[in-house]
Design a protein around this motif. Structure first.
Motif, PDB file in Angstrom:
ATOM      1  N   TYR A   1       0.815  -1.109  -0.075  1.00  0.00           N
ATOM      2  CA  TYR A   1       0.087  -0.031  -0.199  1.00  0.00           C
ATOM      3  C   TYR A   1       0.849   1.240   0.107  1.00  0.00           C
ATOM      4  O   TYR A   1       1.858   1.200   0.608  1.00  0.00           O
ATOM      5  CB  TYR A   1      -0.870   0.070   1.499  1.00  0.00           C
ATOM      6  CG  TYR A   1      -1.596  -1.277   1.499  1.00  0.00           C
ATOM      7  CD1 TYR A   1      -1.209  -2.406   2.014  1.00  0.00           C
ATOM      8  CD2 TYR A   1      -3.212  -1.075   1.138  1.00  0.00           C
ATOM      9  CE1 TYR A   1      -2.156  -3.438   2.173  1.00  0.00           C
ATOM     10  CE2 TYR A   1      -3.945  -2.201   1.186  1.00  0.00           C
ATOM     11  CZ  TYR A   1      -3.389  -3.238   1.774  1.00  0.00           C
ATOM     12  OH  TYR A   1      -4.154  -4.669   1.886  1.00  0.00           O
TER      13      TYR A   1
ATOM     14  N   TYR B   1       0.158   5.161   1.140  1.00  0.00           N
ATOM     15  CA  TYR B   1      -0.716   6.410   2.149  1.00  0.00           C
ATOM     16  C   TYR B   1       0.118   7.372   1.877  1.00  0.00           C
ATOM     17  O   TYR B   1       1.318   7.603   1.998  1.00  0.00           O
ATOM     18  CB  TYR B   1      -0.889   5.769   3.312  1.00  0.00           C
ATOM     19  CG  TYR B   1      -1.557   4.647   3.759  1.00  0.00           C
ATOM     20  CD1 TYR B   1      -1.059   3.374   3.595  1.00  0.00           C
ATOM     21  CD2 TYR B   1      -3.325   4.960   3.755  1.00  0.00           C
ATOM     22  CE1 TYR B   1      -1.791   2.189   4.000  1.00  0.00           C
ATOM     23  CE2 TYR B   1      -4.046   3.652   3.962  1.00  0.00           C
ATOM     24  CZ  TYR B   1      -3.360   2.488   4.034  1.00  0.00           C
ATOM     25  OH  TYR B   1      -4.369   1.536   4.284  1.00  0.00           O
TER      26      TYR B   1
ATOM     27  N   GLN C   1       0.171  11.150   4.403  1.00  0.00           N
ATOM     28  CA  GLN C   1      -0.155  11.667   5.666  1.00  0.00           C
ATOM     29  C   GLN C   1      -0.123  13.177   5.482  1.00  0.00           C
ATOM     30  O   GLN C   1       0.978  13.592   5.482  1.00  0.00           O
ATOM     31  CB  GLN C   1       0.623  11.086   6.715  1.00  0.00           C
ATOM     32  CG  GLN C   1       0.165  11.411   7.962  1.00  0.00           C
ATOM     33  CD  GLN C   1       0.845  10.648   9.304  1.00  0.00           C
ATOM     34  OE1 GLN C   1       2.079  10.381   9.408  1.00  0.00           O
ATOM     35  NE2 GLN C   1       0.034  10.639  10.405  1.00  0.00           N
TER      36      GLN C   1
ATOM     37  N   MET D   1      -5.414  14.954   8.694  1.00  0.00           N
ATOM     38  CA  MET D   1      -6.044  14.226   7.524  1.00  0.00           C
ATOM     39  C   MET D   1      -6.065  12.674   7.706  1.00  0.00           C
ATOM     40  O   MET D   1      -6.361  11.885   6.901  1.00  0.00           O
ATOM     41  CB  MET D   1      -5.843  14.899   6.164  1.00  0.00           C
ATOM     42  CG  MET D   1      -6.425  16.266   6.079  1.00  0.00           C
ATOM     43  SD  MET D   1      -6.269  16.749   4.436  1.00  0.00           S
ATOM     44  CE  MET D   1      -8.057  16.272   3.786  1.00  0.00           C
ATOM     45  N   GLY D   2      -5.145  12.221   8.712  1.00  0.00           N
ATOM     46  CA  GLY D   2      -4.827  11.043   8.721  1.00  0.00           C
ATOM     47  C   GLY D   2      -4.008  10.291   7.618  1.00  0.00           C
ATOM     48  O   GLY D   2      -3.420  10.941   7.009  1.00  0.00           O
ATOM     49  N   LEU D   3      -4.160   9.236   7.509  1.00  0.00           N
ATOM     50  CA  LEU D   3      -3.429   8.389   6.510  1.00  0.00           C
ATOM     51  C   LEU D   3      -4.455   7.897   5.276  1.00  0.00           C
ATOM     52  O   LEU D   3      -5.660   7.347   5.652  1.00  0.00           O
ATOM     53  CB  LEU D   3      -2.923   7.105   6.766  1.00  0.00           C
ATOM     54  CG  LEU D   3      -2.021   7.267   8.063  1.00  0.00           C
ATOM     55  CD1 LEU D   3      -1.733   5.918   8.981  1.00  0.00           C
ATOM     56  CD2 LEU D   3      -0.547   7.302   7.293  1.00  0.00           C
TER      57      LEU D   3
ATOM     58  N   LEU E   1      -5.394   6.536   1.601  1.00  0.00           N
ATOM     59  CA  LEU E   1      -4.645   5.517   0.537  1.00  0.00           C
ATOM     60  C   LEU E   1      -4.696   5.835  -0.571  1.00  0.00           C
ATOM     61  O   LEU E   1      -5.733   6.467  -1.277  1.00  0.00           O
ATOM     62  CB  LEU E   1      -5.745   4.295   0.808  1.00  0.00           C
ATOM     63  CG  LEU E   1      -5.507   2.973  -0.147  1.00  0.00           C
ATOM     64  CD1 LEU E   1      -3.900   2.565   0.173  1.00  0.00           C
ATOM     65  CD2 LEU E   1      -6.390   2.044  -0.178  1.00  0.00           C
TER      66      LEU E   1
ATOM     67  N   TYR F   1      -3.050   0.726  -4.070  1.00  0.00           N
ATOM     68  CA  TYR F   1      -2.533  -0.641  -3.479  1.00  0.00           C
ATOM     69  C   TYR F   1      -2.303  -1.685  -4.549  1.00  0.00           C
ATOM     70  O   TYR F   1      -2.848  -1.717  -5.614  1.00  0.00           O
ATOM     71  CB  TYR F   1      -3.460  -0.875  -2.329  1.00  0.00           C
ATOM     72  CG  TYR F   1      -4.703  -1.222  -2.696  1.00  0.00           C
ATOM     73  CD1 TYR F   1      -5.762  -0.572  -2.907  1.00  0.00           C
ATOM     74  CD2 TYR F   1      -5.295  -2.550  -2.698  1.00  0.00           C
ATOM     75  CE1 TYR F   1      -7.085  -0.655  -3.170  1.00  0.00           C
ATOM     76  CE2 TYR F   1      -6.665  -3.083  -2.773  1.00  0.00           C
ATOM     77  CZ  TYR F   1      -7.484  -2.024  -3.392  1.00  0.00           C
ATOM     78  OH  TYR F   1      -8.815  -2.313  -3.521  1.00  0.00           O
TER      79      TYR F   1
ATOM     80  N   LYS G   1      -6.789   1.356  -7.486  1.00  0.00           N
ATOM     81  CA  LYS G   1      -6.818   2.737  -6.976  1.00  0.00           C
ATOM     82  C   LYS G   1      -7.522   2.626  -5.430  1.00  0.00           C
ATOM     83  O   LYS G   1      -8.258   2.099  -5.083  1.00  0.00           O
ATOM     84  CB  LYS G   1      -7.702   3.726  -7.610  1.00  0.00           C
ATOM     85  CG  LYS G   1      -7.101   3.741  -9.105  1.00  0.00           C
ATOM     86  CD  LYS G   1      -8.253   4.786  -9.926  1.00  0.00           C
ATOM     87  CE  LYS G   1      -7.693   4.846 -11.302  1.00  0.00           C
ATOM     88  NZ  LYS G   1      -8.501   5.801 -12.434  1.00  0.00           N
TER      89      LYS G   1
ATOM     90  N   GLU H   1      -8.191   5.820  -1.992  1.00  0.00           N
ATOM     91  CA  GLU H   1      -9.045   7.167  -1.980  1.00  0.00           C
ATOM     92  C   GLU H   1      -8.745   8.338  -2.747  1.00  0.00           C
ATOM     93  O   GLU H   1      -9.538   9.166  -3.230  1.00  0.00           O
ATOM     94  CB  GLU H   1      -9.188   7.593  -0.417  1.00  0.00           C
ATOM     95  CG  GLU H   1      -9.475   6.670   0.518  1.00  0.00           C
ATOM     96  CD  GLU H   1      -9.094   7.197   1.881  1.00  0.00           C
ATOM     97  OE1 GLU H   1      -9.774   8.115   2.281  1.00  0.00           O
ATOM     98  OE2 GLU H   1      -8.361   6.474   2.611  1.00  0.00           O
TER      99      GLU H   1
ATOM    100  N   PHE I   1       4.005   7.198   3.028  1.00  0.00           N
ATOM    101  CA  PHE I   1       4.293   5.783   4.107  1.00  0.00           C
ATOM    102  C   PHE I   1       3.666   4.804   2.904  1.00  0.00           C
ATOM    103  O   PHE I   1       2.752   4.475   2.301  1.00  0.00           O
ATOM    104  CB  PHE I   1       3.406   5.650   5.226  1.00  0.00           C
ATOM    105  CG  PHE I   1       4.109   6.348   6.205  1.00  0.00           C
ATOM    106  CD1 PHE I   1       3.156   7.743   6.726  1.00  0.00           C
ATOM    107  CD2 PHE I   1       5.078   6.136   6.922  1.00  0.00           C
ATOM    108  CE1 PHE I   1       3.951   8.472   7.642  1.00  0.00           C
ATOM    109  CE2 PHE I   1       5.621   6.822   7.891  1.00  0.00           C
ATOM    110  CZ  PHE I   1       4.775   8.080   8.157  1.00  0.00           C
TER     111      PHE I   1
ATOM    112  N   LEU J   1      -0.325  -4.219   9.394  1.00  0.00           N
ATOM    113  CA  LEU J   1       0.305  -3.626   8.432  1.00  0.00           C
ATOM    114  C   LEU J   1       1.570  -3.092   8.987  1.00  0.00           C
ATOM    115  O   LEU J   1       1.588  -2.428   9.939  1.00  0.00           O
ATOM    116  CB  LEU J   1      -0.553  -2.290   8.242  1.00  0.00           C
ATOM    117  CG  LEU J   1      -0.601  -1.815   6.601  1.00  0.00           C
ATOM    118  CD1 LEU J   1      -1.107  -2.922   5.519  1.00  0.00           C
ATOM    119  CD2 LEU J   1      -1.483  -0.513   6.435  1.00  0.00           C
TER     120      LEU J   1
ATOM    121  N   PHE K   1       4.608  -0.679   8.472  1.00  0.00           N
ATOM    122  CA  PHE K   1       5.064   0.467   7.607  1.00  0.00           C
ATOM    123  C   PHE K   1       6.281   0.424   7.502  1.00  0.00           C
ATOM    124  O   PHE K   1       7.135   0.364   8.181  1.00  0.00           O
ATOM    125  CB  PHE K   1       4.608   1.854   8.424  1.00  0.00           C
ATOM    126  CG  PHE K   1       2.930   1.832   8.158  1.00  0.00           C
ATOM    127  CD1 PHE K   1       1.988   1.109   9.168  1.00  0.00           C
ATOM    128  CD2 PHE K   1       2.283   2.728   7.394  1.00  0.00           C
ATOM    129  CE1 PHE K   1       0.687   1.345   9.238  1.00  0.00           C
ATOM    130  CE2 PHE K   1       1.063   2.955   7.125  1.00  0.00           C
ATOM    131  CZ  PHE K   1       0.002   2.174   8.128  1.00  0.00           C
ATOM    132  N   GLY K   2       6.881   1.561   6.385  1.00  0.00           N
ATOM    133  CA  GLY K   2       8.093   2.035   6.076  1.00  0.00           C
ATOM    134  C   GLY K   2       8.457   3.149   7.018  1.00  0.00           C
ATOM    135  O   GLY K   2       7.269   3.596   7.786  1.00  0.00           O
TER     136      GLY K   2
END
Lengths: 112, 117
Positions: free
Chosen positions: A33, A35, A37, A41-43, A45, A48, A57, A59, A90, A101, A103-104
Protein backbone atom coordinates in the motif's frame (compact mmCIF):
# COMPACT_ATOMS: atom_id res chain seq x y z
CA UNK A 1 15.42 -8.68 7.94
CA UNK A 2 14.96 -5.01 7.05
CA UNK A 3 11.12 -5.08 6.91
CA UNK A 4 9.76 -2.27 4.73
CA UNK A 5 12.27 0.15 3.25
CA UNK A 6 11.43 3.39 1.47
CA UNK A 7 13.73 5.48 -0.70
CA UNK A 8 14.34 8.35 -0.76
CA UNK A 9 13.50 9.55 2.74
CA UNK A 10 13.51 13.22 1.80
CA UNK A 11 13.07 14.98 -1.50
CA UNK A 12 12.40 18.50 -2.70
CA UNK A 13 10.86 18.96 -6.14
CA UNK A 14 9.86 21.88 -8.26
CA UNK A 15 6.35 22.03 -9.68
CA UNK A 16 6.14 19.96 -12.83
CA UNK A 17 9.08 17.67 -12.07
CA UNK A 18 8.66 13.93 -11.88
CA UNK A 19 9.94 11.40 -9.42
CA UNK A 20 9.53 7.83 -8.20
CA UNK A 21 9.34 6.58 -4.64
CA UNK A 22 10.54 3.03 -4.12
CA UNK A 23 9.16 0.67 -1.52
CA UNK A 24 10.83 -2.66 -0.88
CA UNK A 25 9.79 -5.39 1.56
CA UNK A 26 11.62 -8.58 2.43
CA UNK A 27 8.78 -10.34 4.28
CA UNK A 28 7.24 -12.01 1.21
CA UNK A 29 4.01 -10.09 1.76
CA UNK A 30 1.28 -10.24 -0.88
CA UNK A 31 -0.33 -6.87 -0.18
CA UNK A 32 1.38 -3.51 -0.48
CA UNK A 33 0.00 0.00 0.00
CA UNK A 34 0.93 3.64 -0.48
CA UNK A 35 -0.56 6.18 1.92
CA UNK A 36 -0.06 9.89 2.26
CA UNK A 37 -0.23 11.64 5.61
CA UNK A 38 -1.21 15.26 5.96
CA UNK A 39 -1.89 17.19 9.20
CA UNK A 40 -5.40 16.58 10.48
CA UNK A 41 -6.27 14.19 7.67
CA UNK A 42 -4.85 10.93 8.88
CA UNK A 43 -3.53 8.34 6.47
CA UNK A 44 -5.20 8.35 3.08
CA UNK A 45 -4.78 5.47 0.68
CA UNK A 46 -3.35 6.40 -2.72
CA UNK A 47 -2.95 3.05 -4.49
CA UNK A 48 -2.51 -0.52 -3.42
CA UNK A 49 -1.62 -3.96 -4.76
CA UNK A 50 -2.85 -7.41 -3.77
CA UNK A 51 -0.12 -9.27 -5.64
CA UNK A 52 2.63 -9.07 -8.21
CA UNK A 53 1.41 -7.43 -11.40
CA UNK A 54 -1.78 -6.02 -9.80
CA UNK A 55 -2.64 -2.46 -8.76
CA UNK A 56 -5.81 -0.72 -7.64
CA UNK A 57 -6.89 2.82 -6.82
CA UNK A 58 -7.40 4.02 -3.29
CA UNK A 59 -9.09 7.16 -1.97
CA UNK A 60 -6.76 9.77 -3.51
CA UNK A 61 -5.17 8.29 -6.68
CA UNK A 62 -5.17 11.38 -8.93
CA UNK A 63 -1.71 12.57 -9.92
CA UNK A 64 -0.03 9.29 -8.96
CA UNK A 65 0.81 6.07 -10.75
CA UNK A 66 2.10 2.79 -9.36
CA UNK A 67 3.68 -0.41 -10.54
CA UNK A 68 4.36 -3.78 -8.95
CA UNK A 69 6.53 -5.70 -11.39
CA UNK A 70 8.17 -7.69 -8.61
CA UNK A 71 6.46 -8.99 -5.49
CA UNK A 72 8.91 -7.28 -3.17
CA UNK A 73 8.76 -3.82 -4.77
CA UNK A 74 5.99 -1.24 -5.07
CA UNK A 75 6.80 1.98 -6.91
CA UNK A 76 4.88 5.25 -6.59
CA UNK A 77 5.35 7.76 -9.38
CA UNK A 78 4.53 11.44 -9.67
CA UNK A 79 4.53 12.42 -13.33
CA UNK A 80 4.12 16.18 -12.85
CA UNK A 81 4.47 17.20 -9.20
CA UNK A 82 2.17 19.84 -7.73
CA UNK A 83 2.42 21.72 -4.40
CA UNK A 84 -0.70 19.83 -3.23
CA UNK A 85 1.41 16.66 -3.28
CA UNK A 86 3.65 17.98 -0.52
CA UNK A 87 3.20 15.33 2.14
CA UNK A 88 4.71 12.44 4.03
CA UNK A 89 4.32 9.21 2.11
CA UNK A 90 4.17 5.85 3.83
CA UNK A 91 4.48 2.49 2.20
CA UNK A 92 3.10 -0.54 4.00
CA UNK A 93 2.76 -4.26 3.45
CA UNK A 94 1.00 -7.22 5.00
CA UNK A 95 0.38 -10.89 4.31
CA UNK A 96 -2.78 -11.95 2.50
CA UNK A 97 -5.93 -11.34 4.51
CA UNK A 98 -6.67 -8.94 7.38
CA UNK A 99 -3.79 -8.44 9.77
CA UNK A 100 -1.03 -6.14 10.88
CA UNK A 101 0.16 -3.55 8.41
CA UNK A 102 3.93 -3.05 8.49
CA UNK A 103 4.97 0.50 7.64
CA UNK A 104 8.13 1.93 6.18
CA UNK A 105 9.80 4.92 7.84
CA UNK A 106 8.11 7.39 5.52
CA UNK A 107 9.29 9.71 2.75
CA UNK A 108 8.91 13.45 3.16
CA UNK A 109 8.24 15.14 -0.15
CA UNK A 110 8.13 18.91 -0.63
CA UNK A 111 6.96 20.39 -3.92
CA UNK A 112 7.83 24.05 -4.41
CA UNK B 1 -16.29 3.04 -0.02
CA UNK B 2 -15.56 2.70 3.65
CA UNK B 3 -15.64 5.85 5.79
CA UNK B 4 -14.09 5.93 9.25
CA UNK B 5 -14.75 8.78 11.65
CA UNK B 6 -12.65 9.25 14.77
CA UNK B 7 -13.23 11.39 17.85
CA UNK B 8 -11.91 13.36 19.58
CA UNK B 9 -9.17 14.90 17.46
CA UNK B 10 -7.24 15.93 20.60
CA UNK B 11 -7.39 14.52 24.10
CA UNK B 12 -5.56 15.70 27.18
CA UNK B 13 -5.56 13.62 30.38
CA UNK B 14 -3.71 13.61 33.66
CA UNK B 15 -1.20 10.84 34.27
CA UNK B 16 -2.98 7.86 35.77
CA UNK B 17 -6.36 8.72 34.28
CA UNK B 18 -8.09 6.73 31.56
CA UNK B 19 -8.38 7.77 27.92
CA UNK B 20 -11.09 6.71 25.47
CA UNK B 21 -11.02 7.21 21.70
CA UNK B 22 -14.05 6.36 19.59
CA UNK B 23 -14.47 5.45 15.92
CA UNK B 24 -17.40 4.70 13.67
CA UNK B 25 -17.35 2.97 10.30
CA UNK B 26 -19.80 2.83 7.44
CA UNK B 27 -19.27 -0.49 5.63
CA UNK B 28 -21.00 -3.34 7.45
CA UNK B 29 -18.70 -5.81 5.62
CA UNK B 30 -15.64 -4.53 7.50
CA UNK B 31 -14.11 -7.41 9.38
CA UNK B 32 -10.94 -6.20 11.08
CA UNK B 33 -10.31 -3.14 13.24
CA UNK B 34 -6.75 -2.26 14.25
CA UNK B 35 -5.41 0.64 16.28
CA UNK B 36 -2.08 2.25 15.50
CA UNK B 37 0.11 4.51 17.59
CA UNK B 38 2.36 7.04 15.93
CA UNK B 39 4.99 8.90 17.88
CA UNK B 40 6.31 12.17 16.52
CA UNK B 41 8.42 11.63 13.42
CA UNK B 42 7.97 7.86 13.51
CA UNK B 43 6.00 5.32 11.54
CA UNK B 44 2.59 4.06 12.76
CA UNK B 45 2.79 0.85 14.77
CA UNK B 46 0.05 -1.59 15.67
CA UNK B 47 -0.91 -1.62 19.34
CA UNK B 48 -4.04 -3.76 19.35
CA UNK B 49 -6.60 -5.12 16.92
CA UNK B 50 -9.94 -6.86 16.97
CA UNK B 51 -11.80 -9.00 14.49
CA UNK B 52 -15.49 -8.76 13.73
CA UNK B 53 -16.36 -11.99 15.55
CA UNK B 54 -15.07 -10.65 18.87
CA UNK B 55 -16.67 -7.98 21.07
CA UNK B 56 -13.76 -7.05 23.29
CA UNK B 57 -10.02 -7.59 23.54
CA UNK B 58 -7.57 -6.55 26.22
CA UNK B 59 -3.80 -6.33 26.39
CA UNK B 60 -2.48 -5.05 29.71
CA UNK B 61 -3.53 -1.36 29.95
CA UNK B 62 -5.10 -1.28 26.49
CA UNK B 63 -8.50 -2.59 25.48
CA UNK B 64 -10.67 -2.36 22.39
CA UNK B 65 -14.43 -2.86 22.18
CA UNK B 66 -16.49 -3.44 19.05
CA UNK B 67 -20.21 -2.94 18.55
CA UNK B 68 -21.06 -4.33 15.11
CA UNK B 69 -24.71 -3.38 15.30
CA UNK B 70 -23.90 0.27 15.89
CA UNK B 71 -20.77 0.09 13.72
CA UNK B 72 -18.48 1.64 16.24
CA UNK B 73 -15.37 0.61 18.12
CA UNK B 74 -13.35 2.22 20.88
CA UNK B 75 -9.85 2.22 22.34
CA UNK B 76 -9.48 2.37 26.10
CA UNK B 77 -6.18 3.14 27.79
CA UNK B 78 -6.08 2.86 31.57
CA UNK B 79 -3.49 4.23 34.00
CA UNK B 80 -2.08 6.52 31.33
CA UNK B 81 1.62 7.33 31.36
CA UNK B 82 3.61 10.12 29.66
CA UNK B 83 4.94 7.61 27.11
CA UNK B 84 1.35 7.07 25.95
CA UNK B 85 1.46 10.57 24.45
CA UNK B 86 1.20 10.13 20.68
CA UNK B 87 -1.26 10.19 17.79
CA UNK B 88 -3.61 7.21 17.69
CA UNK B 89 -5.34 6.01 14.55
CA UNK B 90 -8.23 3.62 14.22
CA UNK B 91 -8.84 1.74 10.99
CA UNK B 92 -11.32 -0.60 9.37
CA UNK B 93 -10.61 -3.33 6.85
CA UNK B 94 -12.95 -4.07 3.97
CA UNK B 95 -12.43 -7.72 2.97
CA UNK B 96 -11.44 -8.78 -0.50
CA UNK B 97 -13.97 -9.82 -3.08
CA UNK B 98 -12.83 -12.34 -5.71
CA UNK B 99 -9.92 -10.52 -7.38
CA UNK B 100 -9.30 -8.36 -4.33
CA UNK B 101 -11.38 -5.28 -4.85
CA UNK B 102 -11.36 -4.86 -1.11
CA UNK B 103 -8.53 -5.67 1.25
CA UNK B 104 -8.23 -1.98 1.95
CA UNK B 105 -7.49 -0.53 5.35
CA UNK B 106 -9.21 2.84 5.80
CA UNK B 107 -7.92 5.03 8.61
CA UNK B 108 -9.57 7.58 10.83
CA UNK B 109 -8.14 11.09 11.01
CA UNK B 110 -6.26 10.47 14.26
CA UNK B 111 -6.38 11.55 17.91
CA UNK B 112 -3.52 13.49 19.48
CA UNK B 113 -3.30 12.17 23.05
CA UNK B 114 -1.36 14.19 25.57
CA UNK B 115 -0.70 12.77 29.02
CA UNK B 116 0.18 15.50 31.46
CA UNK B 117 2.18 15.04 34.62
Amino acid sequence: NAGVTQTPKFRVLKTGQSMTLLCAQDMNHEYMYWYRQDPGMGLRLIHYSVGEGTTAKGEVPDGYNVSRLKKQNFLLGLESAAPSQTSVYFCASRPQGPGELFFGEGSRLTVL
Amino acid sequence: GENVEQHPSTLSVQEGDSAVIKCTYSDSASNYFPWYKQELGKRPQLIIDIRSNVGEKKDQRIAVTLNKTAKHFSLHITETQPEDSAVYFCAANVPGILTGGGNKLTFGTGTQLKVEL
